[in-house]
Scaffold this motif. Structure first.
Motif, PDB file in Angstrom:
ATOM      1  N   VAL A 168       0.843  -1.193   0.000  1.00 42.64           N
ATOM      2  CA  VAL A 168       0.000   0.000   0.000  1.00 42.64           C
ATOM      3  C   VAL A 168       0.877   1.242   0.000  1.00 42.64           C
ATOM      4  CG1 VAL A 168      -1.825   1.271   1.194  1.00 42.64           C
ATOM      5  CG2 VAL A 168      -1.736  -1.215   1.351  1.00 42.64           C
ATOM      6  N   GLY A 169       0.572   2.179  -0.884  1.00 42.63           N
ATOM      7  CA  GLY A 169       1.306   3.444  -0.921  1.00 42.63           C
ATOM      8  C   GLY A 169       0.394   4.607  -0.606  1.00 42.63           C
ATOM      9  N   ALA A 170       1.003   5.787  -0.463  1.00 47.99           N
ATOM     10  CA  ALA A 170       0.240   7.010  -0.199  1.00 47.99           C
ATOM     11  C   ALA A 170       0.716   8.087  -1.163  1.00 47.99           C
ATOM     12  CB  ALA A 170       0.458   7.467   1.241  1.00 47.99           C
ATOM     13  N   LEU A 171      -0.250   8.702  -1.845  1.00 50.71           N
ATOM     14  CA  LEU A 171       0.091   9.677  -2.878  1.00 50.71           C
ATOM     15  C   LEU A 171      -0.437  11.046  -2.483  1.00 50.71           C
ATOM     16  CD1 LEU A 171       1.321   9.589  -5.803  1.00 50.71           C
ATOM     17  CD2 LEU A 171      -1.014   9.396  -6.649  1.00 50.71           C
ATOM     18  N   ASP A 172       0.438  12.039  -2.509  1.00 53.38           N
ATOM     19  CA  ASP A 172      -0.002  13.424  -2.297  1.00 53.38           C
ATOM     20  C   ASP A 172      -0.008  14.102  -3.659  1.00 53.38           C
ATOM     21  OD1 ASP A 172       0.123  15.722   0.242  1.00 53.38           O
ATOM     22  OD2 ASP A 172       0.255  16.398  -1.838  1.00 53.38           O
ATOM     23  N   ILE A 173      -1.175  14.635  -4.065  1.00 56.07           N
ATOM     24  CA  ILE A 173      -1.281  15.178  -5.423  1.00 56.07           C
ATOM     25  C   ILE A 173      -1.209  16.696  -5.467  1.00 56.07           C
ATOM     26  CG2 ILE A 173      -2.620  13.237  -6.298  1.00 56.07           C
ATOM     27  CD1 ILE A 173      -5.051  15.325  -6.088  1.00 56.07           C
ATOM     28  N   ASN A 174      -0.985  17.332  -4.324  1.00 55.43           N
ATOM     29  CA  ASN A 174      -1.045  18.799  -4.294  1.00 55.43           C
ATOM     30  C   ASN A 174      -0.111  19.467  -5.300  1.00 55.43           C
ATOM     31  OD1 ASN A 174      -2.981  19.903  -2.362  1.00 55.43           O
ATOM     32  ND2 ASN A 174      -1.905  18.574  -0.920  1.00 55.43           N
ATOM     33  N   LEU A 175       1.058  18.857  -5.520  1.00 51.85           N
ATOM     34  CA  LEU A 175       2.023  19.487  -6.417  1.00 51.85           C
ATOM     35  C   LEU A 175       1.679  19.250  -7.882  1.00 51.85           C
ATOM     36  CD1 LEU A 175       5.214  18.603  -4.370  1.00 51.85           C
ATOM     37  CD2 LEU A 175       4.098  20.819  -4.556  1.00 51.85           C
ATOM     38  N   TYR A 176       0.602  18.501  -8.125  1.00 51.99           N
ATOM     39  CA  TYR A 176       0.197  18.208  -9.503  1.00 51.99           C
ATOM     40  C   TYR A 176      -1.154  18.811  -9.854  1.00 51.99           C
ATOM     41  CZ  TYR A 176       4.015  14.859  -9.432  1.00 51.99           C
ATOM     42  OH  TYR A 176       5.251  14.293  -9.347  1.00 51.99           O
TER      43      TYR A 176
ATOM     44  N   ALA B 156      -5.821  24.625   1.324  1.00 50.38           N
ATOM     45  CA  ALA B 156      -4.684  24.650   2.241  1.00 50.38           C
ATOM     46  C   ALA B 156      -3.523  23.930   1.579  1.00 50.38           C
ATOM     47  CB  ALA B 156      -5.052  23.963   3.549  1.00 50.38           C
ATOM     48  N   PRO B 157      -2.348  24.497   1.601  1.00 49.06           N
ATOM     49  CA  PRO B 157      -1.240  23.944   0.844  1.00 49.06           C
ATOM     50  C   PRO B 157      -0.479  22.868   1.599  1.00 49.06           C
ATOM     51  CG  PRO B 157      -0.552  25.966   1.874  1.00 49.06           C
ATOM     52  CD  PRO B 157      -1.976  25.731   2.306  1.00 49.06           C
ATOM     53  N   HIS B 158      -1.070  22.333   2.652  1.00 49.05           N
ATOM     54  CA  HIS B 158      -0.293  21.384   3.442  1.00 49.05           C
ATOM     55  C   HIS B 158      -0.040  20.100   2.670  1.00 49.05           C
ATOM     56  CE1 HIS B 158      -1.885  23.845   6.908  1.00 49.05           C
ATOM     57  NE2 HIS B 158      -0.586  24.039   6.860  1.00 49.05           N
ATOM     58  N   ILE B 159       1.194  19.919   2.283  1.00 52.29           N
ATOM     59  CA  ILE B 159       1.508  18.731   1.501  1.00 52.29           C
ATOM     60  C   ILE B 159       2.315  17.766   2.344  1.00 52.29           C
ATOM     61  CG2 ILE B 159       1.347  19.842  -0.727  1.00 52.29           C
ATOM     62  CD1 ILE B 159       4.303  20.205  -0.724  1.00 52.29           C
ATOM     63  N   GLN B 160       2.138  16.496   2.045  1.00 55.85           N
ATOM     64  CA  GLN B 160       2.840  15.459   2.788  1.00 55.85           C
ATOM     65  C   GLN B 160       3.619  14.591   1.812  1.00 55.85           C
ATOM     66  OE1 GLN B 160      -0.998  14.295   4.913  1.00 55.85           O
ATOM     67  NE2 GLN B 160       0.555  13.825   6.438  1.00 55.85           N
TER      68      GLN B 160
END
Lengths: 334, 187
Positions: free
Chosen positions: B67-75, B85-89
């Motif tokens: 299982v992975g975790a994807l943060d898409i905020n930068l895309y 909110a720009p909180h990226i992980q």
């Protein structure tokens, strides 16, 4: 049921106040929360730096200009790399070779840069306060990349990030900063940042390299420095006792105008971080240096390259921290 | 914004539990086993859902699924919008995804724009053999040619409604609600 180690899920982040600042001029204006936001964003940026192709489209189409009126290798290069990793266009302007040499004023220069589309301006200037002046005249975001002896916020942020990565919570940790305190913008920004994170800061150096208002044994001070409280030591052995972090500073010969220290050799004898002196700090204490190092002066070669040294890591983290800062500032501009 | 009186529950904790287990079965059935399967949850709530699907698969197949975790905020394509909110992980990829079958997992499928961003993000990590999409709720109103492969429940909604998926891991309880958005004052 066997399961892989749990992925990080919980996110108190949403509850935090969103980032609203337009400029990054120094850390004295940031709350602990805001500093945490930058450091946590840096975690995500570090993951990107670790990829085979470290590039994301987050700032595609945005223009970042670096304007440097003073020499720099790591700061300018890491801002450029950071901007490019986020997909922005980065233009580097050095004061030498630009219209500044023809007598163009600072304000005219930055207005010109804004007119060609700069949305974030990263600047370094020998005069303290120059980025503040510029910030008042531009609608672009301004990042202070070092102004005179005043502030260098992204250096302090990368120092905080590096400390946090090794130590975790910085509350009540003893951070000893050794050397040319008087001329160091890195120290000032670090004092603000470390104070916000609850660390205990000790500054140590020969009396002539402590700023006016910081004297040994003195409880200092609101005036004239207006810095948070720090402990002042002139004896390095006392200062290093029980340190969690030892940060050596570069002797800024270019800002010293005669007679502050008898000789470089005497300074090295009295204040160099050597293995013997480092033994007084806590076992495994971090050794840091903002660079560039005067070899064999502030820090002995064996300490600089020892396992306790995170000096190279500071440089790597510098790119990720600057990505976080550029992202947070440029993001606000629609 | 207090909208509690306008909210109504569309899925209970039991409903969510059953939906997750059904999706787990469907994923295994459709892919003829677990070979080359990777679940990737989209932050924030896609991650615990992906983890639950993986737990269910483990339970009835006896094998773990990465299982992975994807943060898409930068895309995202709406980076400047002030309400986001720009909180990226960090993104966490448990394995190389080249040649794998990646099942993207999210809580709500709406316009499809998040999925578009996720597809961009995934391709930065490699070239999967296939990418499939699992969501707890499909609420319609797609703006892009994107469709889910596994759906917990189709819930027709109006655009002025908000679908909230609450999960124990992030919100302390399991529930899916619809609420009417209070119209924003004229700007």
């Amino acid at each position: 049921m066997t399961q892989e180690p749990a992925l990080q899920i919980a996110t108190p982040l949403d509850a935090r106040t969103p980032w609203t600042r337009r400029h990054l001029l120094d850390l004295d204006e940031l709350s602990r929360d805001e500093i945490e936001t930058i450091l946590e964003t840096t975690d995500a940026m570090k993951e990107i730096m670790g990829r085979e192709v470290p590039r994301v489209p987050a700032l595609r189409g945005r223009t970042i200009v670096t304007l440097f009126y003073e020499a720099s290798t790591r700061t300018r290069a890491s801002f450029e790399l950071a901007g490019k990793a986020l997909g922005a266009d980065v233009i580097n302007v050095a004061a030498g070779g630009s219209s500044v040499e023809k007598g163009e004023s600072l304000i005219d220069t930055v207005r010109t840069l804004e007119a060609i589309g700069a949305e974030v301006l990263v600047m370094r200037h020998p005069a303290a306060g120059a980025p503040y002046l510029v910030a008042r005249h531009l609608s672009a975001s301004v990042v202070n990349g070092g102004d005179g002896q005043h502030a260098h916020p992204t250096q302090a942020l990368l120092d905080l990030y590096t400390m946090r990565a090794h130590i975790g919570d910085m509350r009540d940790k003893r951070v000893v900063i050794v050397g040319d305190i008087a001329h160091s913008r890195v120290v000032r920004s670090n004092i603000w940042g470390l104070a916000a994170m609850g660390a205990k800061v000790v500054v140590c150096g020969p009396p002539t390299l402590l700023p006016a208002g910081m004297r040994h044994g003195q409880q200092q001070t609101e005036e004239p420095l207006a810095l948070p409280h720090v402990e002042v030591e002139t004896n390095i052995d006392t200062a290093l006792e029980g340190a969690d972090v030892v940060m050596a500073l570069r002797l800024q010969k270019e800002r010293m105008h005669g007679g502050l220290i008898p000789s470089i050799r005497e300074y090295a004898t009295l204040y160099q971080i050597t293995p013997e002196r480092l033994a007084r700090a806590k076992t495994g204490a971090l050794v840091m240096h903002p660079g560039p190092i005067n070899e064999g002066v502030e820090i002995s070669p064996e300490v600089a390259t020892s396992l306790q040294s995170v000096i190279e890591e500071q440089v790597t983290n510098g790119v990720a921290v600057r990505m976080a800062v550029l992202y947070l500032l440029a993001r606000g501009k629609a | 914004m207090d909208t509690s009186e306008r909210a109504h529950v569309v899925l209970t904790a039991d409903d969510i539990h059953r939906a997750v287990r059904r999706i787990a079965h469907e994923i295994v059935e459709r892919n003829h086993g677990l070979d080359g399967l990777v679940l990737v949850g989209m932050r924030t709530r896609g991650v615990p859902i992906a983890q639950r699907i993986a737990n269910a698969i483990q339970e009835f197949e006896g094998q773990p699924v990465p299982v992975g975790a994807l943060d898409i905020n930068l895309y995202r394509d709406d980076i400047g919008s002030p309400d986001r909110a720009p909180h990226i992980q960090p993104t966490e990829m448990p394995t190389d995804i080249d040649g794998k079958t990646v099942v993207l997992v999210d809580d709500v499928l709406y316009t499809g724009r998040s999925i578009r961003a996720a597809l961009d993000a995934l391709t930065d990590f490699g070239r999967p053999a296939a990418i499939q999409l699992a969501v707890v709720v499909d609420r319609g109103h797609r703006e892009l040619p994107i469709r889910p492969d596994y759906v917990g429940k189709n819930i027709p909604t109006a655009r002025d409604e908000d679908v909230q998926v609450l999960l124990r891991e992030t919100d302390g309880e399991d529930e899916v609600r619809i609420m009417k958005l209070v119209p924003e004052p004229e700007r």
